[in-house]
Design a protein around this motif. Structure first.
Motif, PDB file in Angstrom:
ATOM      1  N   PRO A  36       0.838  -1.207   0.000  1.00 26.76           N
ATOM      2  CA  PRO A  36       0.000   0.000   0.000  1.00 26.76           C
ATOM      3  C   PRO A  36       0.869   1.252   0.000  1.00 26.76           C
ATOM      4  CG  PRO A  36       0.038  -0.984   2.178  1.00 26.76           C
ATOM      5  CD  PRO A  36       0.754  -1.947   1.275  1.00 26.76           C
ATOM      6  N   VAL A  37       0.260   2.379  -0.353  1.00 25.20           N
ATOM      7  CA  VAL A  37       1.029   3.612  -0.480  1.00 25.20           C
ATOM      8  C   VAL A  37       1.664   4.025   0.839  1.00 25.20           C
ATOM      9  CG1 VAL A  37      -1.022   5.059  -0.117  1.00 25.20           C
ATOM     10  CG2 VAL A  37       0.966   5.990  -1.320  1.00 25.20           C
ATOM     11  N   SER A  38       0.974   3.770   1.951  1.00 25.23           N
ATOM     12  CA  SER A  38       1.531   4.152   3.257  1.00 25.23           C
ATOM     13  C   SER A  38       2.820   3.389   3.551  1.00 25.23           C
ATOM     14  CB  SER A  38       0.508   3.898   4.367  1.00 25.23           C
ATOM     15  OG  SER A  38       0.093   2.548   4.365  1.00 25.23           O
ATOM     16  N   THR A  50       4.470  12.147  -2.277  1.00 23.46           N
ATOM     17  CA  THR A  50       5.726  12.009  -3.027  1.00 23.46           C
ATOM     18  C   THR A  50       5.736  10.720  -3.835  1.00 23.46           C
ATOM     19  OG1 THR A  50       6.953  13.305  -1.399  1.00 23.46           O
ATOM     20  CG2 THR A  50       8.242  11.853  -2.822  1.00 23.46           C
ATOM     21  N   VAL A  51       5.176   9.660  -3.280  1.00 25.65           N
ATOM     22  CA  VAL A  51       5.095   8.392  -4.010  1.00 25.65           C
ATOM     23  C   VAL A  51       4.260   8.574  -5.276  1.00 25.65           C
ATOM     24  CG1 VAL A  51       4.336   5.990  -3.917  1.00 25.65           C
ATOM     25  CG2 VAL A  51       5.360   7.046  -1.898  1.00 25.65           C
ATOM     26  N   SER A  57       6.022  11.376 -12.475  1.00 27.31           N
ATOM     27  CA  SER A  57       7.284  11.850 -13.048  1.00 27.31           C
ATOM     28  C   SER A  57       7.848  10.879 -14.069  1.00 27.31           C
ATOM     29  CB  SER A  57       8.320  12.073 -11.939  1.00 27.31           C
ATOM     30  OG  SER A  57       7.944  13.124 -11.073  1.00 27.31           O
ATOM     31  N   VAL A  58       7.553   9.590 -13.912  1.00 27.99           N
ATOM     32  CA  VAL A  58       8.080   8.600 -14.860  1.00 27.99           C
ATOM     33  C   VAL A  58       7.055   8.219 -15.926  1.00 27.99           C
ATOM     34  CG1 VAL A  58       9.808   7.668 -13.282  1.00 27.99           C
ATOM     35  CG2 VAL A  58       7.504   6.700 -13.265  1.00 27.99           C
ATOM     36  N   GLY A  59       5.968   9.026 -16.021  1.00 26.76           N
ATOM     37  CA  GLY A  59       5.093   8.902 -17.171  1.00 26.76           C
ATOM     38  C   GLY A  59       3.781   8.176 -16.975  1.00 26.76           C
ATOM     39  N   TYR A  60       3.338   7.990 -15.716  1.00 24.94           N
ATOM     40  CA  TYR A  60       2.082   7.285 -15.488  1.00 24.94           C
ATOM     41  C   TYR A  60       1.064   8.219 -14.827  1.00 24.94           C
ATOM     42  CZ  TYR A  60       4.843   3.293 -16.797  1.00 24.94           C
ATOM     43  OH  TYR A  60       5.643   2.436 -17.515  1.00 24.94           O
ATOM     44  N   ASP A  61      -0.203   7.810 -14.861  1.00 19.84           N
ATOM     45  CA  ASP A  61      -1.272   8.681 -14.387  1.00 19.84           C
ATOM     46  C   ASP A  61      -1.289   8.836 -12.871  1.00 19.84           C
ATOM     47  OD1 ASP A  61      -2.065   9.018 -16.979  1.00 19.84           O
ATOM     48  OD2 ASP A  61      -3.631   7.494 -16.911  1.00 19.84           O
ATOM     49  N   GLY A  62      -0.713   7.910 -12.165  1.00 23.01           N
ATOM     50  CA  GLY A  62      -0.702   7.943 -10.716  1.00 23.01           C
ATOM     51  C   GLY A  62      -0.242   6.604 -10.188  1.00 23.01           C
ATOM     52  N   LEU A  63      -0.384   6.393  -8.882  1.00 23.10           N
ATOM     53  CA  LEU A  63       0.098   5.159  -8.273  1.00 23.10           C
ATOM     54  C   LEU A  63      -0.685   3.948  -8.760  1.00 23.10           C
ATOM     55  CD1 LEU A  63       1.984   3.759  -6.276  1.00 23.10           C
ATOM     56  CD2 LEU A  63       0.314   4.227  -4.472  1.00 23.10           C
ATOM     57  N   ALA A  64      -2.005   4.066  -8.852  1.00 22.38           N
ATOM     58  CA  ALA A  64      -2.811   2.911  -9.272  1.00 22.38           C
ATOM     59  C   ALA A  64      -2.430   2.462 -10.683  1.00 22.38           C
ATOM     60  CB  ALA A  64      -4.297   3.262  -9.207  1.00 22.38           C
ATOM     61  N   ASP A 112       3.633  -0.574 -20.913  1.00 19.63           N
ATOM     62  CA  ASP A 112       4.337   0.694 -21.081  1.00 19.63           C
ATOM     63  C   ASP A 112       3.510   1.773 -21.763  1.00 19.63           C
ATOM     64  OD1 ASP A 112       6.486  -0.477 -19.903  1.00 19.63           O
ATOM     65  OD2 ASP A 112       7.650  -0.763 -21.733  1.00 19.63           O
ATOM     66  N   ALA A 113       2.437   1.404 -22.461  1.00 19.19           N
ATOM     67  CA  ALA A 113       1.656   2.394 -23.211  1.00 19.19           C
ATOM     68  C   ALA A 113       1.116   3.473 -22.269  1.00 19.19           C
ATOM     69  CB  ALA A 113       0.507   1.717 -23.949  1.00 19.19           C
ATOM     70  N   ALA A 114       1.286   4.717 -22.681  1.00 20.70           N
ATOM     71  CA  ALA A 114       0.867   5.856 -21.848  1.00 20.70           C
ATOM     72  C   ALA A 114      -0.626   6.113 -22.044  1.00 20.70           C
ATOM     73  CB  ALA A 114       1.678   7.091 -22.215  1.00 20.70           C
ATOM     74  N   SER A 115      -1.420   5.793 -21.043  1.00 19.49           N
ATOM     75  CA  SER A 115      -2.873   5.917 -21.179  1.00 19.49           C
ATOM     76  C   SER A 115      -3.307   7.372 -21.342  1.00 19.49           C
ATOM     77  CB  SER A 115      -3.577   5.295 -19.970  1.00 19.49           C
ATOM     78  OG  SER A 115      -3.148   5.899 -18.757  1.00 19.49           O
TER      79      SER A 115
END
Length: 288
Positions: A36-38, A50-51, A57-64, A112-115
């Motif tokens: 989990p994020v915590s 920050t997570v 920063s590396v090109g994804y929409d978020g943690l999920a 890897d495809a950027a949604s």
């Protein structure tokens, strides 16, 4: 480029706090995908936001989104390697290598495809379709065949679209584009002079350009503005040595994603049109 390779490449440019998250990921990607994020924040000695910022920063929409792609990358049974065909390979070896290369490349691309880039492209294409604007597909060689496939798929959606593989026609066609139109430019190498010129002209005319090509190519560098969208397709094929096979499959997949997304955006009014097409084709098939 795999997720871990992308993170390694981006590591030096990340802020110190995000670098700690990246190092945790690179140390144990499998655990990172399940925690989990915590817990990720505690182990990295950073805050939970920050997570999330690291993932973006590396090109994804978020943690999920990042964890979904990462889980697929670390759990697949097919190795993410490109196995070159050798001169002394028997047919059974060729079968295994060609199929494995295709499957591995498709799994790589799925992860890897950027949604967010696809969402922008689908929105632009759907908007052009709703307002009966022009959608044009440009490609040369093998990519020209993919452009024709794209035109056929969009044509069935009732979209005003053409595909051109001749460099002179592409330049003339791009010159006639206007704001609200879309030019989808498909290239394996991203180095075709004709396609570079057509993309530049379409950009100057105010059209939205959607570029399907390798991320480090000259063509990809044209997709840096607000009306330019890069759908990066990276793979280990040597396009200078032999006719590309895997890249064509990936480009076709990208076209299928765009077609499906636009069809969903256009909504229910498409259904009667598609049913009528099917009915007329069935009648022609069984006539006489």
């Amino acid at each position: 480029m795999s997720i871990l390779e992308r993170v390694k490449a981006a590591l030096p440019a990340l802020p110190p706090a995000e670098q700690r998250v990246a190092k945790l990921l690179l140390a144990d990607a499998r655990s990172f995908a399940s925690l989990p994020v915590s817990e990720l924040a505690d182990r990295s000695h950073v805050s939970k936001p920050t997570v999330v910022r690291f993932c973006r920063s590396v090109g994804y929409d978020g943690l999920a989104d990042f964890k979904l792609k990462l889980a697929g990358s670390v759990n697949e049974g097919v190795p993410f390697v490109h196995r070159a065909v050798d001169e002394d390979d028997k047919p059974q070896d060729i079968i295994v290598k060609v199929v494995d290369n295709a499957v591995a490349a498709l799994l790589h691309y799925r992860n890897d495809a950027a949604s967010h880039a696809f969402e922008r492209a689908i929105d632009a294409l759907a908007d052009s379709a709703r307002h009966n604007r022009r959608i044009e597909f440009y490609g040369v060689g093998n990519s020209g065949i993919v452009a024709q496939d794209a035109q056929h798929k969009f044509f069935r959606l009732g979209v005003n679209t053409v595909a051109t593989s001749d460099g002179h026609v592409q330049l003339m066609s791009a010159t006639m584009l206007q704001p609200g139109d879309c030019a989808v430019i498909i290239s394996n190498s991203g180095r075709s002079r004709d396609l570079l010129d057509a993309a530049d002209i379409a950009r100057k005319k105010g059209a939205t350009i959607i570029i399907i090509t390798a991320s480090a190519s000259p063509l990809a560098q044209l997709a840096l503005g607000p009306s330019q969208i890069l759908l990066a397709v990276d793979h280990p094929e040597d396009f200078d040595r032999y006719s590309p096979m895997v890249s064509r499959l990936l480009h076709l997949i990208a076209v299928d994603i765009l077609t499906t997304g636009v069809a969903l955006r256009l909504g229910q009014h498409l259904r009667p049109v598609l049913q009528e097409i099917k009915k007329n084709l069935r009648a022609k098939r069984y006539a006489g």
